[in-house]
Write a protein that holds these residues in place. Sequence first.
Motif, PDB file in Angstrom:
ATOM      1  N   TYR A  79       0.814  -1.218   0.000  1.00  0.00           N
ATOM      2  CA  TYR A  79       0.000   0.000   0.000  1.00  0.00           C
ATOM      3  C   TYR A  79       0.848   1.268   0.000  1.00  0.00           C
ATOM      4  O   TYR A  79       0.293   2.377  -0.024  1.00  0.00           O
ATOM      5  N   GLN A  80       2.157   1.134   0.006  1.00  0.00           N
ATOM      6  CA  GLN A  80       3.016   2.290  -0.202  1.00  0.00           C
ATOM      7  C   GLN A  80       3.151   2.620  -1.689  1.00  0.00           C
ATOM      8  O   GLN A  80       3.607   3.707  -2.048  1.00  0.00           O
ATOM      9  N   GLU A  81       2.738   1.676  -2.543  1.00  0.00           N
ATOM     10  CA  GLU A  81       2.870   1.861  -3.988  1.00  0.00           C
ATOM     11  C   GLU A  81       1.525   1.999  -4.686  1.00  0.00           C
ATOM     12  O   GLU A  81       1.450   2.547  -5.789  1.00  0.00           O
ATOM     13  N   SER A  82       0.478   1.486  -4.077  1.00  0.00           N
ATOM     14  CA  SER A  82      -0.858   1.583  -4.673  1.00  0.00           C
ATOM     15  C   SER A  82      -1.891   1.506  -3.566  1.00  0.00           C
ATOM     16  O   SER A  82      -1.617   0.999  -2.467  1.00  0.00           O
ATOM     17  N   LEU A  83      -3.086   1.979  -3.869  1.00  0.00           N
ATOM     18  CA  LEU A  83      -4.218   1.842  -2.957  1.00  0.00           C
ATOM     19  C   LEU A  83      -5.285   1.007  -3.647  1.00  0.00           C
ATOM     20  O   LEU A  83      -5.092   0.507  -4.751  1.00  0.00           O
ATOM     21  N   ILE A  84      -6.424   0.890  -2.993  1.00  0.00           N
ATOM     22  CA  ILE A  84      -7.496   0.050  -3.519  1.00  0.00           C
ATOM     23  C   ILE A  84      -8.833   0.734  -3.286  1.00  0.00           C
ATOM     24  O   ILE A  84      -9.064   1.359  -2.241  1.00  0.00           O
ATOM     25  N   ALA A  85      -9.693   0.646  -4.303  1.00  0.00           N
ATOM     26  CA  ALA A  85     -11.086   1.090  -4.200  1.00  0.00           C
ATOM     27  C   ALA A  85     -11.180   2.545  -3.713  1.00  0.00           C
ATOM     28  O   ALA A  85     -10.428   3.406  -4.160  1.00  0.00           O
ATOM     29  N   ASN A  86     -12.086   2.814  -2.777  1.00  0.00           N
ATOM     30  CA  ASN A  86     -12.364   4.197  -2.390  1.00  0.00           C
ATOM     31  C   ASN A  86     -11.307   4.832  -1.506  1.00  0.00           C
ATOM     32  O   ASN A  86     -11.404   6.023  -1.183  1.00  0.00           O
ATOM     33  N   LEU A  87     -10.279   4.083  -1.103  1.00  0.00           N
ATOM     34  CA  LEU A  87      -9.185   4.712  -0.371  1.00  0.00           C
ATOM     35  C   LEU A  87      -8.513   5.795  -1.217  1.00  0.00           C
ATOM     36  O   LEU A  87      -7.883   6.711  -0.675  1.00  0.00           O
ATOM     37  N   TRP A  88      -8.651   5.703  -2.527  1.00  0.00           N
ATOM     38  CA  TRP A  88      -8.069   6.725  -3.400  1.00  0.00           C
ATOM     39  C   TRP A  88      -8.653   8.105  -3.127  1.00  0.00           C
ATOM     40  O   TRP A  88      -8.000   9.122  -3.394  1.00  0.00           O
ATOM     41  N   TYR A  89      -9.889   8.165  -2.613  1.00  0.00           N
ATOM     42  CA  TYR A  89     -10.482   9.481  -2.348  1.00  0.00           C
ATOM     43  C   TYR A  89      -9.713  10.248  -1.282  1.00  0.00           C
ATOM     44  O   TYR A  89      -9.764  11.480  -1.235  1.00  0.00           O
ATOM     45  N   ALA A  90      -9.000   9.541  -0.423  1.00  0.00           N
ATOM     46  CA  ALA A  90      -8.215  10.222   0.612  1.00  0.00           C
ATOM     47  C   ALA A  90      -7.045  10.994   0.015  1.00  0.00           C
ATOM     48  O   ALA A  90      -6.496  11.886   0.667  1.00  0.00           O
ATOM     49  N   THR A  91      -6.668  10.673  -1.224  1.00  0.00           N
ATOM     50  CA  THR A  91      -5.518  11.339  -1.845  1.00  0.00           C
ATOM     51  C   THR A  91      -5.893  12.644  -2.530  1.00  0.00           C
ATOM     52  O   THR A  91      -5.006  13.450  -2.841  1.00  0.00           O
ATOM     53  N   GLY A  92      -7.161  12.843  -2.826  1.00  0.00           N
ATOM     54  CA  GLY A  92      -7.582  14.044  -3.536  1.00  0.00           C
ATOM     55  C   GLY A  92      -7.334  14.003  -5.027  1.00  0.00           C
ATOM     56  O   GLY A  92      -7.566  14.998  -5.724  1.00  0.00           O
ATOM     57  N   ARG A  93      -6.870  12.887  -5.558  1.00  0.00           N
ATOM     58  CA  ARG A  93      -6.589  12.765  -6.991  1.00  0.00           C
ATOM     59  C   ARG A  93      -7.789  12.199  -7.745  1.00  0.00           C
ATOM     60  O   ARG A  93      -8.654  11.532  -7.162  1.00  0.00           O
ATOM     61  N   ASP A  94      -7.823  12.458  -9.055  1.00  0.00           N
ATOM     62  CA  ASP A  94      -8.775  11.782  -9.931  1.00  0.00           C
ATOM     63  C   ASP A  94      -8.272  10.373 -10.200  1.00  0.00           C
ATOM     64  O   ASP A  94      -7.192  10.198 -10.796  1.00  0.00           O
ATOM     65  N   VAL A  95      -9.033   9.371  -9.773  1.00  0.00           N
ATOM     66  CA  VAL A  95      -8.626   7.974  -9.926  1.00  0.00           C
ATOM     67  C   VAL A  95      -9.791   7.196 -10.518  1.00  0.00           C
ATOM     68  O   VAL A  95     -10.922   7.268 -10.007  1.00  0.00           O
ATOM     69  N   ALA A  96      -9.524   6.448 -11.576  1.00  0.00           N
ATOM     70  CA  ALA A  96     -10.579   5.674 -12.227  1.00  0.00           C
ATOM     71  C   ALA A  96     -10.940   4.422 -11.444  1.00  0.00           C
ATOM     72  O   ALA A  96     -12.056   3.910 -11.566  1.00  0.00           O
ATOM     73  N   SER A  97     -10.007   3.911 -10.627  1.00  0.00           N
ATOM     74  CA  SER A  97     -10.160   2.588 -10.020  1.00  0.00           C
ATOM     75  C   SER A  97     -10.822   2.639  -8.647  1.00  0.00           C
ATOM     76  O   SER A  97     -10.395   1.954  -7.717  1.00  0.00           O
ATOM     77  N   VAL A  98     -11.878   3.450  -8.511  1.00  0.00           N
ATOM     78  CA  VAL A  98     -12.590   3.532  -7.241  1.00  0.00           C
ATOM     79  C   VAL A  98     -13.752   2.542  -7.244  1.00  0.00           C
ATOM     80  O   VAL A  98     -14.069   1.903  -8.245  1.00  0.00           O
ATOM     81  N   TYR A  99     -14.403   2.445  -6.090  1.00  0.00           N
ATOM     82  CA  TYR A  99     -15.490   1.482  -5.858  1.00  0.00           C
ATOM     83  C   TYR A  99     -16.782   1.983  -6.498  1.00  0.00           C
ATOM     84  O   TYR A  99     -17.081   3.171  -6.468  1.00  0.00           O
ATOM     85  N   THR A 100     -17.550   1.089  -7.063  1.00  0.00           N
ATOM     86  CA  THR A 100     -18.871   1.429  -7.573  1.00  0.00           C
ATOM     87  C   THR A 100     -19.813   0.262  -7.380  1.00  0.00           C
ATOM     88  O   THR A 100     -19.392  -0.897  -7.409  1.00  0.00           O
ATOM     89  N   VAL A 101     -21.081   0.548  -7.138  1.00  0.00           N
ATOM     90  CA  VAL A 101     -22.091  -0.507  -7.134  1.00  0.00           C
ATOM     91  C   VAL A 101     -22.828  -0.551  -8.467  1.00  0.00           C
ATOM     92  O   VAL A 101     -23.724  -1.369  -8.667  1.00  0.00           O
ATOM     93  N   LEU A 102     -22.456   0.354  -9.392  1.00  0.00           N
ATOM     94  CA  LEU A 102     -23.105   0.425 -10.702  1.00  0.00           C
ATOM     95  C   LEU A 102     -22.060   0.384 -11.816  1.00  0.00           C
ATOM     96  O   LEU A 102     -21.834   1.387 -12.502  1.00  0.00           O
TER      97      LEU A 102
END
Length: 727
Positions: free
Chosen positions: A507-530
């Motif tokens: 996790y020092q090199e990558s994150l997973i799902a909605n943890l990316w929101y903590a970074t403030g960056r635009d990330v395509a690989s976030v969690y979705t139910v749709l």
Amino acid sequence: MQSQPSPVIDSPVDQPPQPRHASRPGLWLIASIVSVVAMMTLRLIQEPRFLFWDDTQLGAFGQWYGLGSYLLRGELPLLSPGSWQGGNYLAEGQWGVWNPLTWVIALGMHATDGATAAVTAVKIAFLIGLCVGAFLLARAYGAAAHWAALSGFTATAGGQTIFMDAPSWVTGLQTVTLFAFLWWALKRHLDDGMSVIPYFVFAYLLVTIGYVFAVLEIATVLLAFLAFALVARDGKRAFRIVVLGSFPALLAVFVYLPGILTAPVTQRGGADILNDQFLNMDLGDLVTSPIATAVSSVRGYWGDLLPVPLAYVTWLLPLLLLVNRGWRRSLVTLRVPLAVLLVTVALVVGPSVIGPLRYPARMMPYAVLALAVCVAVIFSRGWPQVVSTRRVVAAAATTALSAWLSWAAQPGSWPIVAVSAIVQVVMIAALLWPRVGARGARVAASWLLVASLVVLVPQIARYPSSPLGNFNVPSSVSAMKQVTTEMSDGIFVVGDVYSLQRDPRAYQESLIANLWYATGRDVASVYTVLPFTRYAQELCVDLRGWTCPQAAETLFDANGEGATIADDMALNTVIVIKGPDLTEVTVPAGWRVDEGEFTWTLHRVNPVERAGGVARTDAGVSVSSVTWDATGATFRIDSAPADGGDVVFSRLAWPGYTVSGAELTDPARGFLLTARVDQADVGELVTVRFRPPGWSIELTAVGLAVALAAAYVGWSVVDRRRRTSAR
């Protein structure tokens, strides 16, 4: 407003005269809360991350943190193009964009660097809230304070709440808590003339969380009240219930219509009704529900054999045999709770898939709440002055029978089932001790409250965590932010994101799902139910950001015009997770690579602007003055061929987009928003704008809901004053 007496009003439980100090409801409520806190303290000692688990790690925390980031900027998010299939927040539903309680939680996530501690505090607060709500609801139905205290603890200790909702699916915990308060406010208004405002407040908070099972329960309790009013031919009461029910119904249109109208382009668009036995129960599971350590055969992510006591309801069920009077009047009093209980259980044992509705076991907390209220009222009306030996033996025998059936469901579980059965039988037998069973109901209630905690000790020791996954994610927000210090907006992760949990250093090199929101960056690989169907198929990506290995090549495959998907998505960083099928990475032209222990990170040499604007145009088409924000874009057409051409945007083609000065056409690649421009439009300004599909209907619905609530409150005030003047 004071209600007229009605034959359908749930009458209070008859209680013998008591000294003024006998009830002390505040002290009993405190005792119940202390018991809940003690139960959760024991669990947290066993597993400090008990309440920071699975979907809370991957979904809720990042979602709250991301919403808090928007709120701190003075925004309410409707759409995030750079979050791609996870960025349609109103269609997602459970972001709670319109929910003030969720806003408070979201802002609270920014108050500390510790994610685990912040989430744990929120969930403990909701468990205490559920305890208080169940206590008040039991009191509203006439339960004595000492038995209502038992109801409060019982409502929090059910298997679904403890092992699924509290650790992982927090919206389930939030909504059952608010439902208890809504039910209490509704009954107090209809039967006791209490102000209707609390009902409207709790209904709004409950519906706007976006958890559909709670809406089904609101409908169930309202229809139960309505049915008994109609049976009694109380037209005025029935009309009031219809008006009160219209408020959450209109709110449901406001909250859920965007998701319904978006469903055709997503993987949640099915309408099948089937039973794959996934997270629903049968009657065999329910007969084991009095045993705190009983495991059965509920099918789930773990396979066919359930590894935790998910079906546990309460060990108090056999103790109903001790009640020797008052049954008839109790059942009359409890008509609505019993109706809610029966309907909920029917849904729990029904089909596991009804269109987009899945996992009916999620409704078990509502059944536990209704049953907890029933137990408190029945005990209040009929608990004997002296406990009968014969009835204690019958209750112990019933417990033993449930234990035997639990053993039969999973014979390998017999040691822990036997321990629970022995402890529970001892707790029941202790009622024969004169200092307990012959000292009155308050002493018995005190004993059963303590015993309710004691019988859970074997369960806590044997089952210290949820059966869902612990992804070993960082607990520090600063650690999450550190991952993206060298990355630009437009991040996509390729590979098995679930493999990161094997070594926390990953996790020092990558994150997973909605943890990316903590970074403030635009990330395509976030969690979705749709998941957006064509996007998910093209990149073989799942709802949490996992992709097949081939996605690394797919991202950089150029179409006939030389554009890659990475270009169309305005990606600047691609993280490739090393694995058995990803042993090397090809660096495309215009990109460079940093190799880590667990990943390769590809960086675009000349970063492009973040997603949302114009990605590319057809040959012969040129545009200028391009501006965009989260929900739209504008540009001027400088040239276009005689037969027209396309302008492709770096955003998904969600339903709800409109365009002026051009026309929308079939999405490029099947998922990219695309506008068709003609030569006649040269020099024109084109505006593309997103509004959730059905937006005018949704605004009308919420407007009607607010107007209805205001009118009802105004009428209630006038009616109360009129009655006061008449008296």
